[in-house]
Design an enzyme around this catalytic site. Structure first.
Site, short mmCIF file in Angstrom:
data_model
loop_
_atom_site.label_atom_id
_atom_site.label_comp_id
_atom_site.label_asym_id
_atom_site.label_seq_id
_atom_site.Cartn_x
_atom_site.Cartn_y
_atom_site.Cartn_z
N HIS A 29 0.82 -1.21 0.00
CA HIS A 29 0.00 0.00 0.00
C HIS A 29 0.85 1.25 0.00
O HIS A 29 2.03 1.22 0.32
CB HIS A 29 -0.89 0.01 1.25
CG HIS A 29 -0.09 -0.04 2.51
ND1 HIS A 29 0.42 -1.22 3.01
CD2 HIS A 29 0.34 0.93 3.36
CE1 HIS A 29 1.11 -0.97 4.11
NE2 HIS A 29 1.08 0.33 4.34
N HIS B 59 5.20 6.70 -0.91
CA HIS B 59 6.02 5.52 -1.19
C HIS B 59 5.23 4.24 -0.92
O HIS B 59 4.20 4.27 -0.25
CB HIS B 59 7.27 5.53 -0.29
CG HIS B 59 6.96 5.32 1.16
ND1 HIS B 59 6.46 6.33 1.97
CD2 HIS B 59 7.03 4.22 1.94
CE1 HIS B 59 6.28 5.86 3.20
NE2 HIS B 59 6.60 4.58 3.20
#
Lengths: 171, 171
Positions: free
Chosen positions: B34, B115
């Protein structure tokens, strides 16, 4: 891609289920504790949007339902599975049936028995031992469910939620 | 209860991330790959509905965004984390900022660096070795993201999706 439809119950019930799943469910790390509404099925990327639209409509038409867990049970000898048995009720059955209609139609491999798995693919001795103990324990839990989720499976076998659907939500 | 907000990218990108996470991410089995939009935070049960309403409004106001992964990077020496670096863009930053406003306000512990984690809490030698190899590999991936998820944490540390929110959806 492989999709499935499930209800994630309250954190409280998931934590109880996980206390067993940790030891007895080989799929413990693949998905949180859940009640399966529709077994895994394959669809092509191109069919996704139509299917999601259909599920959104189904969600709007159906109502929140009572999730009542009242005992531990087993699918043995069909499968070496232990589960929390969930009461059937009109709203739950209506939702499950609608998720098997229209573009979502698919022959069920077995009748719908609402449950939350706490152990699976157990060897017979362990199943027998744990189930013997669980039969002596009581569980009585009720909560309202107002949502369910469409999930897809990753290459490692784990499931990711694609979308949640609110029941009876005509917003 | 502890909540968090994240984007699950396409299955393709999740599968790539998992090929590293399996070996290098101690939280591999706790949550699918995720992009974190909001770090874990505590709220009381009574505050949930107001917060969810706020997030629904935010989702409607914000637009789908481009998720562009263009290299591997590391947070070392702050933390021994490896990640896929995601480009900043207006839509993504606007969404992230709105999720830190109003009832969702909370001091960030560190600036937002979009990120997708592929390794964490690695020992230095392994981090250094793997990162050295990853710097030689190229990754170039673009996709549109049209949804994000509110999750809560179970007692075992795993995360369950509470609700997904469609971006720019004023239906």
């Amino acid at each position: 891609m492989k999709y499935g439809i499930a209800v994630f119950p309250s954190k409280k019930l998931q934590d109880i289920a996980n206390s067993y799943r940790k030891r007895y469910d080989i799929k413990y790390s693949m998905i949180p504790p859940h009640l399966t509404l529709k077994d895994p099925f394959d669809i092509n990327e191109g069919e996704l949007e139509e299917m999601v639209e259909e599920i959104r409509n189904t969600a709007k038409e159906c109502q929140p339902f009572k999730l009542h867990v009242y005992k531990y049970s087993s699918f043995y000898p069909v499968t070496n599975t232990l589960y929390m048995k969930v009461s059937e009720n009109k709203e739950l059955l209506e939702l499950q049936e609608k998720l098997d209609q229209g573009p979502l139609q698919k022959k069920r491999e077995h009748p719908f028995i609402p449950h939350i798995t706490i152990g699976q693919e157990m060897n017979y001795d362990e199943l027998s031992d744990v189930f013997g103990r669980l039969k002596l324990e009581s569980i009585e839990h009720e909560e309202m469910v107002d949502r369910f989720s469409l999930l897809y499976q990753l290459d490692n076998g784990a499931w990711t939620v694609h979308e949640t659907f609110l029941l009876g939500n005509d917003a």
